[in-house]
Design an enzyme around this catalytic site. Structure first.
Site, mmCIF file in Angstrom:
data_model
loop_
_atom_site.group_PDB
_atom_site.id
_atom_site.type_symbol
_atom_site.label_atom_id
_atom_site.label_comp_id
_atom_site.label_asym_id
_atom_site.label_seq_id
_atom_site.Cartn_x
_atom_site.Cartn_y
_atom_site.Cartn_z
ATOM 1 N N ARG A 13 0.835 -1.218 0.000
ATOM 2 C CA ARG A 13 0.000 0.000 0.000
ATOM 3 C C ARG A 13 0.866 1.263 0.000
ATOM 4 N NH1 ARG A 13 -1.994 0.580 6.251
ATOM 5 N NH2 ARG A 13 -0.370 -0.715 7.141
ATOM 6 N N SER A 40 -4.647 4.737 5.958
ATOM 7 C CA SER A 40 -4.489 3.310 5.637
ATOM 8 C C SER A 40 -4.050 3.096 4.194
ATOM 9 C CB SER A 40 -5.813 2.570 5.863
ATOM 10 O OG SER A 40 -6.173 2.608 7.215
ATOM 11 N N GLU A 61 -18.841 4.644 -0.074
ATOM 12 C CA GLU A 61 -18.082 4.145 -1.225
ATOM 13 C C GLU A 61 -18.902 4.156 -2.511
ATOM 14 O OE1 GLU A 61 -18.471 2.528 1.660
ATOM 15 O OE2 GLU A 61 -16.492 2.583 2.595
ATOM 16 N N PHE A 86 -14.476 -2.983 0.315
ATOM 17 C CA PHE A 86 -15.401 -1.870 0.053
ATOM 18 C C PHE A 86 -15.219 -1.308 -1.356
ATOM 19 C CE2 PHE A 86 -14.034 -1.219 4.677
ATOM 20 C CZ PHE A 86 -14.835 -2.256 5.107
ATOM 21 N N HIS A 112 -5.498 -3.755 1.554
ATOM 22 C CA HIS A 112 -5.944 -4.708 2.578
ATOM 23 C C HIS A 112 -6.677 -5.899 1.968
ATOM 24 C CE1 HIS A 112 -4.800 -1.253 4.870
ATOM 25 N NE2 HIS A 112 -5.184 -1.740 6.024
ATOM 26 N N ASP A 120 -7.873 -8.015 11.512
ATOM 27 C CA ASP A 120 -9.233 -7.492 11.327
ATOM 28 C C ASP A 120 -10.238 -8.609 11.041
ATOM 29 O OD1 ASP A 120 -8.703 -4.874 11.861
ATOM 30 O OD2 ASP A 120 -8.605 -4.232 9.769
ATOM 31 N N ARG A 170 -1.801 -4.951 3.021
ATOM 32 C CA ARG A 170 -1.457 -4.224 4.227
ATOM 33 C C ARG A 170 -0.077 -4.570 4.804
ATOM 34 N NH1 ARG A 170 -2.068 -5.139 9.861
ATOM 35 N NH2 ARG A 170 -2.486 -3.210 11.001
#
Lengths: 318, 285
Positions: A13, A40, A61, A86, A112, A120, A170
């Protein structure tokens, strides 16, 4: 035998964030949109440098995808940033109608992705996004393998006219590919290791695992060809068929469901043009769970020993 | 750029477009006449008298021009008829509506390259966001023109609409002119029965939008005055919403005021009644 080493680990990322800043400096048509995940997605540097070309969309989104389509209509090149879950499943119809069917020049950038998101857990660990995106007509699907390649891909997709899905992740991960790699081209498979016995096609984080598996297998007199399929669509059929014509057996490796992912894509091509035994390193019809990336790769059988086992198994099916 | 349209008689054009609408849906026995008929006065005013546009030289980007997006994409009959009648594509092409290999898809699309259409719509709730993005892009590019968008009121059921309202108000997209076709009908019945909006105007105000209302959305002059008034409120920090009270099916006696003709085509006899009520003025396709 080529040896792949790394001196540093970095998250892909950050490759996106650094690439976005760089391509933003070169091309003033590029705008950034983010759904409340600027940190993020590592989009802060772009936001700071180009505050008037950065659009905070909030946690909405669906609207972000539509706004991006509208900006592209007027000639801008929007890069949207949010988590892969998302960026795809949540907004599939928005992408399908407003972006893909409408042929909008939007770059859907998704972090991610996959199991290596880690703690998560399954709500965020999307394992279906490659399938969702590759099914859409007009969509280019890119899954770079490390920090350097993600940065390079982020810059390169600005030159593709049409929608692109760029998938990254991530965790800190070995940086093993060169900066400004002259062998990197969207739509062209990268032969990283040459071998005659078996071909491993991998994408994303698992390219590193595939290379490490190949090194171990080399010591056992198995010559593995490792090919990085960083572009899943359009698929470099020629390179794939050329390699498989030589090795006559295949392992695919990805951080995705077996259904719909890289393996599925390769299997379809080979079933049509060159029927070949294949073993799939992928998540097999289950959701993920919380854990460290290393634990998760082990539990879901995407680790280096799993790739080695798959190679040995497919060799017996040759 | 819109001076070439000044000569048309808007009332006469309204009749002709209504004829096109009922003939188009009759021919293929499908499509959405109700909402189309209710919006004819809006379309005629916008496309023949308000928009700064150049139908004969359509470009996707519309640099230096106004843009229009149809968020409630199912009302293609009025959209296509208006586009053709003001010169975006040949009027004769209306006869291909919803037929195989046509550019006039059931819902608007860009894929076949139909001039006048800039995004695919039909899956509801999406066109408003696209219009917001286009308006923001115009501001970024210092293009002083306006982006217009039409949504249905049933379409307001979609959550994305409210995301877009929030976003447009927050980002002060004040070159955006939103019209809501407030006919209070949706395909399954009156909006009050399907999904009650309660005080819609108050909701829009609460979202930070500038709201004006036109109670006579099928009166040509009233609609014109409302759009002109709405335009005067642009560039003041808020997107403008025009709550346009229309009658679904207006202009065809047996279709008016009910949801029953939302997505149903007339039969041969019904078509004749509709055509008698709307005489040919600018020539049938």
């Amino acid at each position: 035998m080529k040896k792949f080493e790394f001196s540093v680990k970095k998250d892909t990322r950050s490759g996106f964030g650094d690439g976005l800043l760089e391509v933003g400096k070169k091309n003033e048509k590029i705008v950034g949109l983010c759904a409340d995940l600027t940190g993020s997605l590592k989009m802060n540097a772009f936001q700071k440098q180009f505050p008037n070309r950065f659009f905070q969309c909030g946690i909405a989104e669906a609207n972000m995808m539509g706004v991006a389509a509208g900006m592209a209509t007027v000639g801008l090149i929007p890069y949207t940033g949010t988590f892969a879950n998302f960026a795809t499943g949540r907004v599939y119809d928005q992408i399908r109608q407003s972006i893909a069917y409408s042929q909008k020049n939007v770059k859907i950038c998704a972090s991610h992705a996959g199991l290596t998101l880690g703690e998560d857990g399954a709500t965020h660990q999307i394992l279906e996004d490659i399938g969702l995106m590759k099914m859409l007509p007009h969509m280019t699907v890119v899954v770079p393998a490390d920090y350097n390649q993600t940065k390079q891909a982020t810059i390169a997709i600005a030159d593709i006219q049409g929608p692109v899905y760029l998938r990254f992740g991530r965790p800190s991960w070995p940086v093993f590919l060169p900066e400004n790699d002259s062998s990197f081209q969207i739509g062209k498979a990268q032969i990283l290791q040459e071998g005659k016995d078996v071909t491993i096609f991998a994408c994303g984080h698992l390219v590193w695992n595939a290379l490490k598996a190949a090194e171990i297998l080399y010591e056992q007199n198995i010559a593995v060809e490792v090919i990085n399929i960083h572009t899943i669509k359009p698929l470099d059929k020629e390179a794939i068929l050329k390699s498989v014509s030589k090795t006559r057996c295949v392992v695919t490796a990805e951080e995705h469901q077996k259904n719909g992912g890289l393996g599925d894509t390769i299997a379809q091509l080979l079933a049509e043009q060159l029927p070949t035994p294949i073993e799939f390193i992928a998540v097999n019809d289950s959701f993920g769970q919380s854990g460290t990336p290393a634990e998760l790769l082990k539990v879901y059988h995407l680790d280096i020993p799993d790739i080695i086992d798959a190679v040995k198994k497919v060799l017996t099916r040759k | 750029m819109n001076t070439t349209f000044k000569k048309i008689d808007k009332a006469q054009m309204v009749y002709q477009i209504r004829r096109d609408i009922v003939r188009m849906v009759h021919q293929v026995q499908s499509g959405h006449p109700g909402g189309s008929l209710g919006c004819v006065e809006f379309f005629v005013n916008l496309f023949f008298d308000i928009l700064n546009h150049d139908p004969q030289n359509f470009t996707m980007e519309a640099i230096g021009q106004d843009m229009f997006f149809l968020s409630n994409g199912h009302i293609t009959p009025v959209y296509y008829s208006t586009l053709a009648r003001c010169g975006y594509f040949p009027i004769d092409e209306l006869k291909t509506f919803r037929k195989i290999h046509s550019r006039l898809q059931g819902h608007p699309a860009t894929l076949e390259g139909l001039p006048g259409v800039r995004v695919a719509t039909g899956s509801l709730g999406q066109g408003l966001s696209v219009a917001v993005g286009a308006a923001q892009a115009k501001k970024l590019l210092h293009d002083p023109n306006i982006v217009y968008v039409l949504t249905g009121d049933g379409e307001l059921n979609e959550g994305q609409i409210w995301e877009a309202f929030m976003y447009a108000a927050h980002h002060q997209v004040d070159n955006l002119f939103i019209t809501i076709d407030y006919n209070q009908q949706q395909i399954d019945g009156p909006t009050s029965e399907i999904m009650n909006m309660f005080d819609l105007k108050a909701k829009l105000f609460a979202f930070g939008l500038e709201v004006i209302e036109c109670k006579l959305g099928n009166n040509i002059q009233s609609v014109y005055d409302a759009i002109v008034m709405g335009k005067s409120l642009l560039r003041k920090g808020k997107p403008v919403v025009l709550l346009l009270h229309t009658v679904m099916g207006h202009g065809v006696s047996f279709m008016a005021g009910t949801h029953h003709w939302h997505g149903v085509a007339p039969n041969d006899d019904q078509l004749q009644v509709a055509l008698i009520e709307n005489p040919e003025t600018y020539g049938d396709y």
